[in-house]
Design a protein around this motif. Structure first.
Motif, PDB file in Angstrom:
ATOM      1  N   LEU A 194      17.809  19.998  50.941  1.00  0.00           N
ATOM      2  CA  LEU A 194      17.411  18.996  49.965  1.00  0.00           C
ATOM      3  C   LEU A 194      17.619  17.586  50.512  1.00  0.00           C
ATOM      4  N   LEU A 195      18.751  17.356  51.157  1.00  0.00           N
ATOM      5  CA  LEU A 195      19.029  16.041  51.737  1.00  0.00           C
ATOM      6  C   LEU A 195      18.066  15.726  52.875  1.00  0.00           C
ATOM      7  N   PHE A 196      17.797  16.705  53.715  1.00  0.00           N
ATOM      8  CA  PHE A 196      16.863  16.499  54.829  1.00  0.00           C
ATOM      9  C   PHE A 196      15.461  16.153  54.315  1.00  0.00           C
TER      10      PHE A 196
ATOM     11  N   ALA B 229      14.692  14.869  51.432  1.00  0.00           N
ATOM     12  CA  ALA B 229      14.741  13.557  50.783  1.00  0.00           C
ATOM     13  C   ALA B 229      14.715  12.440  51.823  1.00  0.00           C
ATOM     14  N   ILE B 230      15.395  12.640  52.943  1.00  0.00           N
ATOM     15  CA  ILE B 230      15.391  11.628  54.002  1.00  0.00           C
ATOM     16  C   ILE B 230      14.015  11.503  54.629  1.00  0.00           C
ATOM     17  N   THR B 231      13.365  12.620  54.896  1.00  0.00           N
ATOM     18  CA  THR B 231      12.041  12.562  55.519  1.00  0.00           C
ATOM     19  C   THR B 231      10.992  11.967  54.579  1.00  0.00           C
ATOM     20  N   GLN B 232      11.193  12.085  53.264  1.00  0.00           N
ATOM     21  CA  GLN B 232      10.224  11.564  52.304  1.00  0.00           C
ATOM     22  C   GLN B 232      10.652  10.217  51.710  1.00  0.00           C
ATOM     23  N   ASN B 233      11.741   9.635  52.239  1.00  0.00           N
ATOM     24  CA  ASN B 233      12.269   8.357  51.734  1.00  0.00           C
ATOM     25  C   ASN B 233      12.520   8.393  50.225  1.00  0.00           C
ATOM     26  N   ASP B 234      13.058   9.491  49.745  1.00  0.00           N
ATOM     27  CA  ASP B 234      13.369   9.658  48.329  1.00  0.00           C
ATOM     28  C   ASP B 234      14.807   9.172  48.087  1.00  0.00           C
ATOM     29  N   TYR B 235      14.948   7.878  47.871  1.00  0.00           N
ATOM     30  CA  TYR B 235      16.263   7.257  47.812  1.00  0.00           C
ATOM     31  C   TYR B 235      17.135   7.732  46.659  1.00  0.00           C
ATOM     32  N   PRO B 236      16.614   7.961  45.466  1.00  0.00           N
ATOM     33  CA  PRO B 236      17.496   8.468  44.403  1.00  0.00           C
ATOM     34  C   PRO B 236      18.121   9.822  44.734  1.00  0.00           C
ATOM     35  N   VAL B 237      17.356  10.708  45.362  1.00  0.00           N
ATOM     36  CA  VAL B 237      17.907  12.017  45.725  1.00  0.00           C
ATOM     37  C   VAL B 237      18.946  11.856  46.836  1.00  0.00           C
TER      38      VAL B 237
ATOM     39  N   GLN C  87      20.849   9.283  47.333  1.00  0.00           N
ATOM     40  CA  GLN C  87      22.037   8.728  46.688  1.00  0.00           C
ATOM     41  C   GLN C  87      22.779   9.791  45.885  1.00  0.00           C
ATOM     42  N   ALA C  88      22.049  10.635  45.187  1.00  0.00           N
ATOM     43  CA  ALA C  88      22.679  11.672  44.371  1.00  0.00           C
ATOM     44  C   ALA C  88      23.423  12.683  45.239  1.00  0.00           C
ATOM     45  N   VAL C  89      22.782  13.138  46.311  1.00  0.00           N
ATOM     46  CA  VAL C  89      23.425  14.111  47.196  1.00  0.00           C
ATOM     47  C   VAL C  89      24.643  13.489  47.870  1.00  0.00           C
ATOM     48  N   THR C  90      24.524  12.239  48.299  1.00  0.00           N
ATOM     49  CA  THR C  90      25.655  11.555  48.908  1.00  0.00           C
ATOM     50  C   THR C  90      26.801  11.414  47.919  1.00  0.00           C
ATOM     51  N   LEU C  91      26.485  11.105  46.674  1.00  0.00           N
ATOM     52  CA  LEU C  91      27.513  11.001  45.638  1.00  0.00           C
ATOM     53  C   LEU C  91      28.200  12.343  45.405  1.00  0.00           C
TER      54      LEU C  91
END
Length: 175
Positions: free
Chosen positions: A125-127, A129-137, A139-143
């Motif tokens: 999911l994080l990977f 989100a990073i490849t698609q520049n999905d910043y809310p996801v 941030q959520a995964v990092t949190l």
């Protein structure tokens, strides 16, 4: 591990989270199938993680062997089995701290492991989100990862009080 146990031996499935014909639901058949897909990525993470912990525990035990309390205990005639218990109890404390801090590293390793085993998880999911520049996801995964590391460190502090009686005595003296 993927090639040896999944492709050659056929012990584990090659990839994915469950069989293609199954629908995700809360049933014994689905849960059993999902667990069979879970073992291969889980074991690959555990093997790598346990190796580092074992090397760290060995070096801490060797360090504790040179402690004054070990020499004093030997001079008093205490059996080696009892001295070994003292050594491992003292060597275990830094390992527990490392275990809690390794949760963040474990998530990073899980990202690569999930990609190799085609397992959909937080790392995938994080990977994505990073490849698609999905910043809310992102941030959520990092949190979530940050909160997990903080909770693990809090539980380690509680475990210290259970494992090491010196910490209990120090906190009782402050009251």
């Amino acid at each position: 591990m993927l090639y040896g146990f999944a492709v050659v031996a056929g012990i584990f499935p090659v990839g994915g989270a469950y069989s293609l014909g199954l629908t995700p639901e809360f049933s014994v058949a689905f849960l059993w199938d999902a667990v069979s897909y879970y073992w291969s990525p889980f074991l690959s993470l555990v093997v790598v993680f346990i190796g580092g912990q074992a090397v760290g525990m060995r070096s801490m035990a060797i360090y504790e062997l040179g402690g004054d309390y070990v020499n004093y205990a030997r001079a008093m005639g205490i059996r080696d089995n009892r001295i070994t218990q003292y050594i491992f109890r003292n060597a275990m404390l830094p390992q527990i701290t490392g275990l809690a801090l390794a949760i963040g590293t474990l998530v990073g390793g899980a990202l690569i492991t999930e990609l190799v085993f085609s397992y959909p998880g937080v790392g995938t999911l994080l990977f994505n989100a990073i490849t698609q520049n999905d910043y809310p996801v992102i941030q959520a995964v990092t949190l979530i990862i940050t909160v997990a590391v903080l909770v693990a460190n809090f539980l380690v502090e509680i475990a210290y009080g259970i494992i090491d009686p010196r910490i209990r005595a120090a906190s009782a003296g402050e009251k």
